[in-house]
Scaffold this motif. Structure first.
Motif, PDB file in Angstrom:
ATOM      1  N   ASP A   1       0.840  -1.213   0.000  1.00  0.00           N
ATOM      2  CA  ASP A   1       0.000   0.000   0.000  1.00  0.00           C
ATOM      3  C   ASP A   1       0.869   1.254   0.000  1.00  0.00           C
ATOM      4  O   ASP A   1       0.593   2.221  -0.723  1.00  0.00           O
ATOM      5  CB  ASP A   1      -0.934  -0.003   1.215  1.00  0.00           C
TER       6      ASP A   1
ATOM      7  N   ARG B   1       2.457   1.656  -3.478  1.00  0.00           N
ATOM      8  CA  ARG B   1       1.522   2.220  -4.466  1.00  0.00           C
ATOM      9  C   ARG B   1       1.313   3.712  -4.220  1.00  0.00           C
ATOM     10  O   ARG B   1       1.230   4.502  -5.174  1.00  0.00           O
ATOM     11  CB  ARG B   1       0.194   1.462  -4.404  1.00  0.00           C
ATOM     12  N   GLY B   2       1.214   4.099  -2.949  1.00  0.00           N
ATOM     13  CA  GLY B   2       1.048   5.519  -2.629  1.00  0.00           C
ATOM     14  C   GLY B   2       2.252   6.340  -3.075  1.00  0.00           C
ATOM     15  O   GLY B   2       2.102   7.439  -3.621  1.00  0.00           O
TER      16      GLY B   2
ATOM     17  N   TYR C   1       4.353   5.532  -5.489  1.00  0.00           N
ATOM     18  CA  TYR C   1       4.327   5.564  -6.955  1.00  0.00           C
ATOM     19  C   TYR C   1       3.420   6.689  -7.445  1.00  0.00           C
ATOM     20  O   TYR C   1       3.798   7.485  -8.318  1.00  0.00           O
ATOM     21  CB  TYR C   1       3.830   4.226  -7.509  1.00  0.00           C
ATOM     22  N   ARG C   2       2.213   6.743  -6.869  1.00  0.00           N
ATOM     23  CA  ARG C   2       1.255   7.760  -7.317  1.00  0.00           C
ATOM     24  C   ARG C   2       1.771   9.166  -7.034  1.00  0.00           C
ATOM     25  O   ARG C   2       1.721  10.051  -7.899  1.00  0.00           O
ATOM     26  CB  ARG C   2      -0.093   7.540  -6.628  1.00  0.00           C
ATOM     27  N   SER C   3       2.273   9.390  -5.818  1.00  0.00           N
ATOM     28  CA  SER C   3       2.745  10.727  -5.458  1.00  0.00           C
ATOM     29  C   SER C   3       3.979  11.112  -6.262  1.00  0.00           C
ATOM     30  O   SER C   3       4.143  12.279  -6.649  1.00  0.00           O
ATOM     31  CB  SER C   3       3.054  10.796  -3.959  1.00  0.00           C
ATOM     32  N   SER C   4       4.846  10.142  -6.551  1.00  0.00           N
ATOM     33  CA  SER C   4       6.060  10.434  -7.320  1.00  0.00           C
ATOM     34  C   SER C   4       5.731  10.775  -8.761  1.00  0.00           C
ATOM     35  O   SER C   4       6.299  11.707  -9.339  1.00  0.00           O
ATOM     36  CB  SER C   4       7.015   9.235  -7.265  1.00  0.00           C
ATOM     37  N   LEU C   5       4.808  10.027  -9.356  1.00  0.00           N
ATOM     38  CA  LEU C   5       4.394  10.328 -10.730  1.00  0.00           C
ATOM     39  C   LEU C   5       3.718  11.694 -10.798  1.00  0.00           C
ATOM     40  O   LEU C   5       3.901  12.449 -11.767  1.00  0.00           O
ATOM     41  CB  LEU C   5       3.461   9.238 -11.243  1.00  0.00           C
ATOM     42  N   GLU C   6       2.947  12.005  -9.772  1.00  0.00           N
ATOM     43  CA  GLU C   6       2.309  13.319  -9.714  1.00  0.00           C
ATOM     44  C   GLU C   6       3.370  14.411  -9.569  1.00  0.00           C
ATOM     45  O   GLU C   6       3.256  15.488 -10.183  1.00  0.00           O
ATOM     46  CB  GLU C   6       1.342  13.368  -8.539  1.00  0.00           C
TER      47      GLU C   6
ATOM     48  N   ARG D   1       4.874  14.954 -12.990  1.00  0.00           N
ATOM     49  CA  ARG D   1       3.964  15.725 -13.861  1.00  0.00           C
ATOM     50  C   ARG D   1       3.950  17.198 -13.454  1.00  0.00           C
ATOM     51  O   ARG D   1       3.987  18.092 -14.317  1.00  0.00           O
ATOM     52  CB  ARG D   1       2.553  15.135 -13.797  1.00  0.00           C
TER      53      ARG D   1
ATOM     54  N   ILE E   1      10.757   6.336  -5.856  1.00  0.00           N
ATOM     55  CA  ILE E   1      10.254   5.138  -6.531  1.00  0.00           C
ATOM     56  C   ILE E   1      11.225   3.979  -6.351  1.00  0.00           C
ATOM     57  O   ILE E   1      10.822   2.831  -6.105  1.00  0.00           O
ATOM     58  CB  ILE E   1      10.013   5.427  -8.023  1.00  0.00           C
TER      59      ILE E   1
END
Length: 230
Positions: free
Chosen positions: A79, A82-83, A85-90, A93, A196
């Motif tokens: 968990d 995944r969190g 990953y999402r925050s890093s990709l954001e 961007r 990541i």
């Protein structure tokens, strides 16, 4: 004859009872032996005697607890991964968007300032031509007029050259600002990449169910050895 029958009957009955008793004796003995063997087997399971049952219960509880704990740990780690990953990709961007916005603002400001510099150059040249025109309109000649005209031209050229240098400095500053925006983007990108990588390593090193089972078996084996040695 009746007497003979009466005497014969008891003789037959006694023989049957003796025979039945003789047949039942081995069966009872076998049952007793089996019960004794079963009791002995139960009490000597794994050589632990009466401690066998508590040991098995403890080992089973330990195994179940270890598996449940491992599942919970893996869920927590995945968990979190995944969190991240999402925050890093954001973050990546947002860094790209911020760089693009900053570059647009920098270029727009540079364009505005450069247009102002160009206007100053044009104004300076026009003023120089006007001064030269006014000087020639006097219809005077001679070295003095020639020197004055040359002075006007030199001053105009110097002013224009100074403004051109300001334009060059403005371009250099614009490039430095753009490089700074890209460097900030790269720093945020590298930070996201590091996050990541760390999250991936944590996920790869997450405890496994197989490992939990081995650990539990090892602990139970240690307990068994201790009980055996007692």
């Amino acid at each position: 004859m009746c007497l003979g029958l009466g005497l014969a009957a008891p003789a037959v009955t006694g023989t049957t009872a003796v025979t039945t008793a003789a047949a039942a004796a081995p069966i009872a003995a076998t049952a007793a032996t089996t019960a004794a063997t079963t009791a002995a087997t139960a009490s000597s399971f794994l050589g632990l005697g009466a401690a066998a049952k508590p040991f098995l219960l403890s080992a089973g509880l330990n195994l179940g607890t270890s598996i449940f704990s491992t599942i919970q740990q893996r869920k927590l780690i995945f968990d979190q991964t995944r969190g991240i990953y999402r925050s890093s990709l954001e973050m990546i961007r947002n860094a790209e968007q911020a760089k693009a916005d900053q570059e647009r603002a920098i270029l727009a400001l540079q364009k505005e300032k450069d247009a102002s510099k160009k206007q100053k150059i044009m104004t300076t040249k026009i003023q120089g031509l006007q001064l030269e025109g006014a000087m020639r309109a006097t219809e005077k000649s001679g070295n003095t007029i020639a020197l004055l005209l040359q002075d006007i031209e030199n001053q105009t050229s110097n002013i224009v050259e100074g403004i051109e240098q300001e334009r060059d400095g403005l371009l250099s500053q614009t490039q430095r600002d753009i490089d700074g925006a890209r460097a900030r983007r790269d720093n945020r990108y590298n930070l996201a990449k590091d996050q990541i990588t760390k999250a991936t390593n944590a996920a790869n090193n997450a405890p496994t169910l197989f490992g939990a089972i081995l650990k539990s078996v090892g602990q139970s084996a240690g307990t068994y050895a201790t009980l055996r040695a007692a």
